[in-house]
Design a protein around this motif. Structure first.
Motif, short mmCIF file in Angstrom:
data_model
loop_
_atom_site.label_atom_id
_atom_site.label_comp_id
_atom_site.label_asym_id
_atom_site.label_seq_id
_atom_site.Cartn_x
_atom_site.Cartn_y
_atom_site.Cartn_z
N ALA A 168 0.83 -1.21 0.00
CA ALA A 168 0.00 0.00 0.00
C ALA A 168 0.86 1.26 0.00
CB ALA A 168 -0.93 -0.01 1.21
N ALA A 169 1.89 1.26 0.84
CA ALA A 169 2.77 2.43 0.91
C ALA A 169 3.52 2.64 -0.40
CB ALA A 169 3.75 2.26 2.07
N ALA A 170 4.02 1.55 -0.96
CA ALA A 170 4.79 1.67 -2.21
C ALA A 170 3.93 2.16 -3.36
CB ALA A 170 5.41 0.31 -2.55
N MET A 171 2.71 1.65 -3.48
CA MET A 171 1.87 2.02 -4.61
C MET A 171 1.34 3.44 -4.49
SD MET A 171 2.16 -0.53 -6.59
CE MET A 171 0.92 -0.26 -7.86
N THR A 172 1.00 3.87 -3.29
CA THR A 172 0.54 5.25 -3.14
C THR A 172 1.67 6.23 -3.37
OG1 THR A 172 0.84 5.05 -0.74
CG2 THR A 172 -1.38 4.71 -1.60
N ALA A 173 2.87 5.90 -2.90
CA ALA A 173 4.01 6.80 -3.10
C ALA A 173 4.43 6.88 -4.57
CB ALA A 173 5.19 6.35 -2.23
N ARG A 174 4.40 5.73 -5.24
CA ARG A 174 4.89 5.67 -6.62
C ARG A 174 3.88 6.21 -7.62
NH1 ARG A 174 6.07 -0.02 -7.33
NH2 ARG A 174 7.65 0.45 -5.76
N HIS A 175 2.59 5.95 -7.40
CA HIS A 175 1.59 6.26 -8.41
C HIS A 175 0.54 7.28 -7.97
CE1 HIS A 175 3.19 3.08 -10.94
NE2 HIS A 175 3.18 2.28 -9.89
N GLY A 176 0.58 7.70 -6.73
CA GLY A 176 -0.31 8.76 -6.30
C GLY A 176 -1.75 8.35 -6.08
N PHE A 177 -2.01 7.07 -5.78
CA PHE A 177 -3.38 6.65 -5.50
C PHE A 177 -3.91 7.37 -4.25
CE2 PHE A 177 -1.67 2.82 -7.68
CZ PHE A 177 -2.59 2.74 -8.72
N SER A 178 -5.12 7.87 -4.34
CA SER A 178 -5.75 8.51 -3.18
C SER A 178 -6.74 7.57 -2.51
CB SER A 178 -6.48 9.78 -3.61
OG SER A 178 -7.54 9.48 -4.51
N THR A 179 -7.06 6.44 -3.16
CA THR A 179 -7.99 5.45 -2.60
C THR A 179 -7.40 4.06 -2.75
OG1 THR A 179 -9.93 6.81 -3.12
CG2 THR A 179 -10.30 4.45 -2.77
N LEU A 180 -7.49 3.28 -1.69
CA LEU A 180 -7.05 1.88 -1.72
C LEU A 180 -8.24 0.99 -1.40
CD1 LEU A 180 -3.73 2.10 0.34
CD2 LEU A 180 -3.94 1.92 -2.15
N LYS A 181 -8.42 -0.04 -2.22
CA LYS A 181 -9.40 -1.08 -1.92
C LYS A 181 -8.63 -2.22 -1.25
CE LYS A 181 -12.59 -4.25 -4.28
NZ LYS A 181 -13.40 -4.43 -5.51
N VAL A 182 -8.91 -2.44 0.02
CA VAL A 182 -8.20 -3.45 0.81
C VAL A 182 -9.05 -4.71 0.86
CG1 VAL A 182 -7.20 -3.99 3.05
CG2 VAL A 182 -7.11 -1.64 2.19
N LYS A 183 -8.46 -5.83 0.48
CA LYS A 183 -9.19 -7.09 0.54
C LYS A 183 -9.23 -7.59 1.98
CE LYS A 183 -10.35 -8.12 -3.75
NZ LYS A 183 -11.75 -8.40 -4.16
N GLY A 184 -10.46 -7.80 2.47
CA GLY A 184 -10.65 -8.37 3.79
C GLY A 184 -11.00 -9.84 3.68
N GLY A 185 -11.63 -10.36 4.74
CA GLY A 185 -12.04 -11.75 4.72
C GLY A 185 -11.00 -12.71 5.25
N GLN A 186 -10.00 -12.21 5.99
CA GLN A 186 -8.98 -13.09 6.56
C GLN A 186 -9.23 -13.36 8.04
OE1 GLN A 186 -4.86 -12.77 4.70
NE2 GLN A 186 -5.42 -10.60 4.70
N GLY A 187 -10.43 -13.06 8.50
CA GLY A 187 -10.74 -13.17 9.92
C GLY A 187 -10.73 -11.79 10.56
N PHE A 188 -11.58 -11.58 11.56
CA PHE A 188 -11.72 -10.26 12.17
C PHE A 188 -10.37 -9.68 12.62
CE2 PHE A 188 -16.32 -9.42 13.61
CZ PHE A 188 -16.84 -9.99 12.45
N GLU A 189 -9.61 -10.46 13.38
CA GLU A 189 -8.38 -9.92 13.96
C GLU A 189 -7.33 -9.63 12.89
OE1 GLU A 189 -8.26 -8.72 16.95
OE2 GLU A 189 -10.35 -9.36 16.99
N THR A 190 -7.24 -10.51 11.89
CA THR A 190 -6.28 -10.24 10.81
C THR A 190 -6.71 -9.02 10.00
OG1 THR A 190 -5.67 -12.57 10.65
CG2 THR A 190 -5.17 -11.18 8.74
#
Length: 366
Positions: free
Chosen positions: A147-169
């Protein structure tokens, strides 16, 4: 305008790293490309990402559907009329991915014959589209690093984060990503229906507590009373995706109080996408242009649909092609400042590296 010839091509594009989807793990993407020629000599192209666990089809099955059923049904149809194309294909149930491939190729062909982009007439002033980046499932530290690399390199202002790995993860992922990108980047979460109805309210509370802006498919949505109650009670907008693949589906969800729908032209096709967009606009329902793991070619085609929409809930999601180490698009498609500038060429067929396609895949012509 009638179709006078067609070609089908099958190819694979490797990923930079294995990608863990909600029901499979891949190290490459497989695609089928349809190229059609009209009576005027103009050509249309479209691409279908083939994932058996998403669409229930292999590439050979998809090609057989297109050649044996769908293209023959258009033999006497004016394919410049997408409504007529949609109606002709409607006699066959389901198989939306195969229909998408044919409809999108017809749309691109019709636009090329008119000297226009598929959606915006030449000279409309639309030159680019804002896009987001999808951070697919990995351990929290790896997702934060990406996430850090892609926002810094390409200027993304929105990230879609994939969930579903369990609440705590999922919680750990969101906190790590937030620390990595700061407070100015918008986070949405797509759990791909990983959780049950009994978990929904607690999960939505978790997302809200972590500053998430939108929850996409936290549970398998159905247009029923449970959905209506969840929308009414949720502290953040709910985005309907996987269970909405036709205009009929969209109507059912809108009637149940849906406030946001993901439209995927690379999954459902331009004709169905237009119908859903118009229905959503009439009902004051938000839309976004969702990705279907397209290559750069498929992303370019889908981005032309994005230019049609005056407003979207989130930036278009057509950036996943950057996960691939190779492309069949002959021109670079780059993200700068979180935005993709569209090539000025109106004939998309000329932007395809046909030598690469024929050298690396299996081709079928008629």
């Amino acid at each position: 305008m009638r179709i006078v010839a067609h070609e089908l091509h099958r190819y694979r594009l490797p990923y930079l790293r294995p990608v863990r989807w909600f029901n499979s793990v891949e190290d490459e993407g497989e695609f089928v490309l349809l190229r059609i020629t009209g009576e005027s000599g103009a050509r249309g192209v479209a691409e279908a990402p083939v994932k058996a666990t998403w669409g229930g089809l292999s590439s050979r099955a998809l090609i057989a559907l297109v050649e044996d059923l769908l293209l023959p049904s258009l033999a006497a149809v004016d394919v410049s009329d997408l409504g007529a194309v949609r109606e002709a294909l409607a006699i066959y149930p389901d198989n939306q991915l195969a229909k998408m491939l044919v409809v999108n190729a017809c749309a691109v062909l019709a636009a090329a014959s008119r000297g226009e982009w598929p959606w915006q007439p030449a000279g409309s002033g639309v030159t680019g589209v804002e896009v987001s980046w999808c951070v697919t499932r990995q351990p929290p530290a790896a997702m934060a690093e990406e996430a850090a690399a892609m926002t810094a390199r390409h200027g993304f202002s929105t990230l879609k984060v994939k969930g579903g790995q369990g609440f705590e993860t999922d919680r750990a992922v969101l906190r790590a990503v937030r620390r990595a990108v700061g407070d100015e980047v918008t986070l949405t979460v797509d759990a791909n229906g990983a959780y049950g109805v009994d978990d929904a309210r607690d999960y939505l509370r978790l997302l809200a507590d972590e500053g998430v802006a939108i929850a996409e498919d936290p549970i398998p949505f159905r247009p029923d009373e449970t959905f209506s109650r969840l929308v009414a009670d949720s502290a953040l907008p709910l985005l309907v995706d996987s269970s909405c693949v036709t205009a009929r589906d969209a109507a059912a969800f809108i009637n149940r109080g849906a406030t946001a729908i993901s439209i995927k032209p690379g999954r459902i096709g331009f004709a169905e996408a237009i119908a859903i967009a118009e229905m959503a606009q009439a009902a004051n329902v938000e839309v976004c242009v969702g990705m279907y793991a397209e290559s750069a070619l498929g992303s370019l085609i889908s981005l032309h649909f994005a230019t049609r929409l005056a407003r979207t809930l989130t930036p278009a999601e057509q950036s996943f092609y950057m996960m691939m180490t190779d492309q069949v698009l002959a021109v670079p498609l780059t993200v700068t400042g979180g935005r993709i500038e569209l090539p000025g060429t109106l004939d998309l067929d000329t932007l395809v590296d046909w030598t690469k396609i024929t050298s690396r895949g299996c081709s079928i012509g008629a």
